[in-house]
Design an enzyme around this catalytic site. Structure first.
Site, PDB file in Angstrom:
ATOM      1  N   LYS A  58      13.801  43.095  90.375  1.00  0.00           N
ATOM      2  CA  LYS A  58      15.045  42.902  91.139  1.00  0.00           C
ATOM      3  C   LYS A  58      15.104  41.488  91.718  1.00  0.00           C
ATOM      4  CE  LYS A  58      15.223  47.824  91.816  1.00  0.00           C
ATOM      5  NZ  LYS A  58      15.706  48.964  92.564  1.00  0.00           N
ATOM      6  N   GLY A  94      14.580  53.368  95.312  1.00  0.00           N
ATOM      7  CA  GLY A  94      14.224  52.630  96.516  1.00  0.00           C
ATOM      8  C   GLY A  94      14.203  53.473  97.782  1.00  0.00           C
ATOM      9  N   GLY A 105      10.001  49.010  93.208  1.00  0.00           N
ATOM     10  CA  GLY A 105       9.069  48.615  94.268  1.00  0.00           C
ATOM     11  C   GLY A 105       7.604  48.565  93.863  1.00  0.00           C
TER      12      GLY A 105
END
Ligand code: PGA
Length: 254
Positions: free
Chosen positions: A12, A174, A236
């Site tokens: 990201k 997320g 993540g």
């Protein structure tokens, strides 16, 4: 048909140059099972070149997070597929829910990008998935089917076989709230049936369907135990070498 698991890291809009290079080198140097699992990292476009250099000669592939569908032209701020190939990309993530939510990517727009990527020989990772409201309203299957039909319209069977699908329930991205393995498996199995109905059994059995949404080192294995979950698109947990490698190892053990 045995599908080789595929784990991709979606970085990201994270990392600066040195951190991106260090992460890429860490993953590349410790990735020990290239015969059992495919791995890609997808850094921000500005670092694709540097990360591409960092993983050169390793078994880790490079992927973009998005692209524009035309060839060269006056499109300020955009990056096209030729450019992704030029810096060594093999994959490109298309139709991620964050693109759909914040940048106006529609199924039709995603479809144009998918067709352009395939024409160039870039392998698209096409994301589909429902919001929490849609799940609560019992619309998951319908939403995923609409996204599939819209984003993947007009592909030949051969092209479809090259596509990777990422099922990413928006409510799991997320948030730390991962879909239950059986919940995800249900959608993956539906997607495979859908591919069979739109193409044929051979294409359906060859397309890899990743799960994405809060996949972590300690929950990846249970996801990969599901027959139709062929790997993961990891956000993540792909930002640290150790957690990403544990997910890769879990996929290699599938
Ligand atoms: P997450 O992101 O693993 O941080 O939930 C997944 C994704 O958006 O691809």
């Amino acid at each position: 048909m045995v599908r080789r698991p595929f784990v991709a890291g979606n970085w990201k809009m994270y990392k600066t140059r040195n951190d991106a290079v260090a992460l890429a080198k860490g993953v590349a140097s410790k990735f020990a099972t290239p015969d059992r699992v495919d791995v890609a990292v997808c850094p921000p476009s500005i670092y694709l070149d540097a990360v591409g250099q960092a993983i050169k000669g390793s078994s880790v592939a490079l992927g973009g997070q998005n692209m524009y569908h035309t060839t060269f032209g006056a499109f300020t701020g955009e990056v096209n597929g030729e450019m992704l190939l030029d810096v060594g990309c093999k994959y490109v993530i298309l139709g991620h829910s964050e693109r759909r939510q914040f940048f106006g990517d529609t199924d039709e727009f995603v479809n144009r990008k998918v067709l352009a990527a395939l024409k160039l020989g870039l392998l698209p990772i096409v994301c589909v998935g429902e919001t929490l409201d849609q799940r609560k309203a019992g619309q998951t299957a319908k939403v995923v089917q609409t996204q599939f039909d819209g984003s993947l319209a007009g592909l030949t069977a051969e092209q479809m076989s090259q596509v990777v699908i990422a099922y990413e329930p928006v409510w799991a991205i997320g948030t730390g709230v991962k879909a239950e393995p059986r919940q995800a498996e249900e959608v993956h199995a539906d997607l495979r049936k859908l591919i069979e109905s739109r193409y044929n059994a051979q294409v359906a059995s060859s397309v890899r369907i990743q799960y994405g949404g809060s996949v972590k080192a300690d929950n990846a294995a249970e996801m990969f135990q599901q027959p139709n979950i062929d790997g993961a698109l990891v956000g993540g947990a792909s930002l640290e070498v150790e957690s990403f490698l544990k997910i890769i190892e879990a996929a290699a053990a599938k």
